[in-house]
Design a protein around this motif. Structure first.
Motif, PDB file in Angstrom:
ATOM      1  N   GLY A 121      -0.979   3.688  -2.995  1.00  0.00           N
ATOM      2  CA  GLY A 121      -0.969   2.260  -3.275  1.00  0.00           C
ATOM      3  C   GLY A 121      -0.094   1.476  -2.340  1.00  0.00           C
ATOM      4  N   ASN A 122       0.746   0.631  -2.900  1.00  0.00           N
ATOM      5  CA  ASN A 122       1.536  -0.288  -2.078  1.00  0.00           C
ATOM      6  C   ASN A 122       2.800   0.328  -1.485  1.00  0.00           C
ATOM      7  OD1 ASN A 122       2.701  -0.035  -4.525  1.00  0.00           O
ATOM      8  ND2 ASN A 122       2.338  -2.155  -5.157  1.00  0.00           N
ATOM      9  N   GLU A 128      -2.064  -1.547  -6.041  1.00  0.00           N
ATOM     10  CA  GLU A 128      -1.405  -0.415  -6.655  1.00  0.00           C
ATOM     11  C   GLU A 128      -2.283   0.825  -6.500  1.00  0.00           C
ATOM     12  OE1 GLU A 128       1.297  -0.537  -9.138  1.00  0.00           O
ATOM     13  OE2 GLU A 128       1.785  -2.578  -8.518  1.00  0.00           O
TER      14      GLU A 128
END
Length: 815
Positions: A349-350, A270
DNA sequence: AGCACGCCGACT
DNA sequence: GTCGGCGTGCTC
């Protein structure tokens, strides 16, 4: 009514191929789906549906398709349009685009499998080879043709197989092999019946004598309680420290259950950081960009090195992501940008997916699918040039970072596209914006900005007002004449290196040539060893004691004596990174020296290791080739040295000066970050060269003006466009006569706008003789028309039997 | 491009 | 006599 599909096959043929389909298939198939089709005598290929229609072909009988491979299109309509543009513009076939665009995992091909006919018994009728095959099939029922070929140690096995087929001893079958294997991870969960407290109590009671098992169950609970997430088998094993046998026993007792989930191979954490506050100048620049985007589809951001362009990109990206659109962030060489990935990952993040050729095939398929499905994991795609081929559905912004980099251009094989230009077309299809960023824009982009085709935003402040490095030119002609050089280092450079080392600062040295020395020469007779396959001198690699060809990979041990005169008087001439590294080790035995070039960065994490070692200050002096100049930030580098600027400047290419300017400024930008003003020393034989002078004053404007003047004078891009034709063949006379023929036919249309035919600097590679012809496309005629003429002449060329075997490459915008 | 077919020289 | 070299033609 008869139904048909036109499909694109992954072969370099201009036409599409028509197959017949059933009524049901017609209702199901859509452009962009894959179908497996029989092609030629026996092969089955993967093809992409381009069109479904009812126009029955008259000249031939269309074959039926073999199988539908997708439930829904894996190529979008926009992509198909984009492919068509690339094929037209870069003069190649759609099949060639397909081959480059699609991860090869999607392109299933059939392999012929040999199967034994069980009813066959009359083995006495077989020849020796035939018997060997049948015997092998006794052990393994199905064998691919390659295996058979290996068993018999013969290349031509088909006649033998045909005989076996006649004797009804075997059966042949085409097998399509699915290459993508999803990654499955084993998870553990507790059997439902123990959700009940009482049952659970009983279980723990029952396990009171099985300590390890009890431990495993307890660990399961603590993990489950802490995360509420599915628990991996591996994780349970690691935390509880029990052996796999214990878990297995619990599974057998039906206490635990194992299940699997398909996961992505690459997962990011994240986001951890919030966005950095922009400086006053960055903020201003950000606003300028937004204003410029209101009027322009493409904006060029000319921001000097260390001006903090990335932070501005981040803000723009965020803005577009918030509109629910995808962002493509193109970088020249992804492997060099681990630092960039880390930085973006902290912010996004992702949401980031990374796409490049060093990723495994399976990893690439996953990114492809994530983009296609508009997955949250692929909102921001960071990738090298081939990522323009991903199946975007709603692209909002494309950033082309270090826009001037030549690695955006693909030279071989076709399609010979420029990712920056193809990206602009792609953006157009999506009504998205394009941001080109560079500290040293390419002349063509700056020209386009000047012509008002692109918007232009300039950022002239370094972030935090760090001063630009102080660049000095060191005349080594004097140094060599007065014998004041310490190996390849001038007095001045030695002083600077020592100063930096005393201050515990790091140093980058740049030499755009790998190996120990590019030429080995006999002092007695002047003969130097050449590559037997290419027209080049062999480069000496001292560490391996080898002579190496950098073009075909040929290598042999360094001979002790000259092969021509037999005297033991071989000497080296010129120098590469390896020699510099060895010299440094001798001169600075107490410091750690690192080297970064093609030879030391093989493998997936090759770069990573070196960059990390340098970043953590394990390495004091880093020697490297041009790959050092790309997108790396080190905060403790106070000195950058260029060992020889001249070989770049004297390169026989109309862009040599522009490229040298860009490279020298980019390397210089590595010096002096955060703390203090960096120093750059450029060693040269010709310190009065105008390009070097412009580098010292960071004078892009003058460089641009002067270079553009020359391009005007000699009619080179960006004033004109160019197409380069390359002919290759093993027979020198054949290519030469082919090239002359070609010149004559082109002359009728293009007149003096054709240059050549010329033999390039390296006129033979891998035993292929090379001739090139350059065509400058006249401004007063349509580019498409000119290309059509070239295509026509190519076709006539290839219809001449004598010239047919000559390889004919067309490279549009070969720069 | 790949692959079959067909024709020619070098070997078991 | 066959093996394997490569020139030629074709692929819905």
């Amino acid at each position: 009514m008869n139904n048909f599909v036109n499909v694109i096959l992954p072969i370099p043929l201009q036409q599409l191929f028509t197959y017949s389909i059933t009524e049901a298939e017609k209702d199901f198939l859509e452009p962009g789906m894959r179908v497996a089709v029989p092609f030629g005598k026996s092969k089955i290929y993967t093809a992409i549906v381009a069109e479904v229609h009812q126009k029955e072909p008259t000249a031939y009988q269309a074959k039926d398709i073999f199988q539908i491979l997708d439930e829904r299109p894996i190529i979008t309509k926009k992509q198909l349009k984009h492919w068509q543009w690339i094929a037209n513009y870069y003069m190649c076939s759609l099949g060639e685009v397909l081959r480059s665009a699609l991860p090869s995992t999607f392109l299933l091909e059939s392999e012929t499998q040999v199967i034994k006919n069980k009813e066959f018994t009359s083995e006495s009728s077989l020849t020796d080879d035939e018997f060997l095959i049948i015997e092998a099939l006794e052990h393994q029922e199905v064998l691919p043709i390659q295996k058979i070929s290996a068993i018999l140690d013969k290349k031509r096995v088909l006649p033998i197989l045909n005989n076996l087929l006649k004797k009804k001893a075997i059966v042949l079958q085409e097998e399509i092999i699915e290459q993508y294997t999803p990654k499955l991870i084993k998870y553990i969960r507790l059997n439902e019946r123990y959700i009940d407290q009482v049952a659970l109590g009983e279980l723990l009671e029952e396990l009171s004598r099985a300590n390890q098992q009890r431990n495993a169950v307890m660990t399961y609970f603590s993990l489950h309680g802490a995360t509420k997430k599915p628990i991996k088998q591996k994780q349970l094993k690691e935390v509880s420290k029990v052996s796999p046998a214990v878990i297995k026993a619990l599974v057998e007792k039906e206490v635990f259950e194992v299940y699997t989930i398909q996961t992505d191979r690459v997962n990011f954490q994240e986001a951890t950081d919030s966005f950095k506050e922009l400086s006053e100048f960055q903020e201003e620049c950000y606003n300028d960009l937004n204003t410029s985007f209101e009027k322009n589809e493409v904006v060029l951001l000319h921001g000097i090195t260390s001006s903090g362009k990335t932070e501005i990109y981040v803000k723009l990206i965020d803005q577009v992501l918030k509109q629910g659109k995808q962002v493509l962030y193109l970088v020249p060489e992804i492997a060099l940008t681990t630092q960039l990935i880390d930085r973006l990952q902290k912010y996004f993040g992702n949401k980031i997916a990374v796409f490049h050729s060093k990723y495994s095939l399976n990893e690439r398929v996953e990114v492809w699918n994530n983009v296609l499905n508009k997955s949250d994991k692929a909102q921001l795609i960071l990738g090298a040039r081939s990522s323009i081929f991903l199946p975007f559905s709603e692209l909002g912004l494309i950033i082309v970072d270090e826009e001037h980099e030549t690695s955006y251009k693909q030279f071989d094989p076709a399609p010979r596209y420029h990712a920056r230009d193809a990206a602009i077309v792609l953006a157009n299809l999506h009504k998205a914006k394009v941001l080109l960023g560079s500290a040293t824009p390419s002349l063509e982009s700056y020209y386009n900005a000047e012509q008002k085709k692109y918007g232009l935003v300039e950022l002239n402040r370094r972030f935090g007002n760090v001063l630009l490095p102080e660049i000095e030119l060191v005349d080594i002609k004097e140094g060599y004449r007065k014998k004041r050089m310490t190996k390849h280092f001038s007095e001045r450079l030695m002083v600077l290196i020592n100063e930096a080392l005393d201050e515990k600062e790091q140093i980058i040295l740049f030499q755009n040539r790998r190996g120990y020395s590019p030429i080995v020469e006999c002092k007695s007779c002047g003969v130097s060893p050449q590559c037997p396959n290419c027209d080049v001198s062999l480069t000496y690699h001292k560490l391996r004691g080898e002579l190496k060809c950098h073009y075909c990979g040929y290598h042999k041990p360094l001979p002790k004596i000259c092969s021509a005169c037999g005297n033991p008087s071989l000497d080296t001439k010129g120098f590469g990174t390896e020699q510099i590294e060895l010299e440094l080790q001798e001169l600075f035995p107490n410091h750690k020296i690192g080297r970064m070039d093609l030879d030391t960065t093989r493998g997936k994490y090759g770069y990573h290791k070196i960059i990390e070692a340098f970043q953590s200050r394990e390495i004091d002096i880093l020697v490297g080739t041009q790959m050092l100049s790309k997108g790396l930030d080190f905060d403790n580098v106070s000195l950058v040295g260029v060992l020889n600027a001249d070989n770049m400047l004297n390169f026989p290419d109309f862009r040599a000066h522009e490229k040298s300017f860009q490279m020298l400024l980019q390397v210089s930008g590595r010096a002096g970050r955060a703390k203090k003003r960096g120093k750059v020393a450029i060693q040269t034989f010709n310190p009065y060269h105008q390009i070097l002078q412009q580098v010292t004053t960071n004078d892009y404007a003058t460089m641009y003006k002067e270079q553009l003047y020359e391009r005007h004078q000699y009619k080179y891009p960006p004033i004109l466009r160019m197409v380069k034709i390359t002919l290759k063949h093993r027979d020198y006379i054949k290519v030469t006569s082919g090239a002359d023929w070609l010149y004559t036919s082109l002359y009728n249309t293009f007149g003096t706008n054709i240059l050549g035919p010329t033999s390039p600097a390296i006129s033979r590679i891998r035993n292929q003789h090379i001739k090139t012809i350059l065509i400058k496309l006249p401004q007063d005629k349509s580019i498409n028309l000119s290309k059509a003429v070239i295509q026509k002449i190519k076709n006539s060329f290839q219809s001449i039997p004598n010239y047919r075997p000559i390889r004919f490459n067309v490279d549009v915008d070969n720069y």
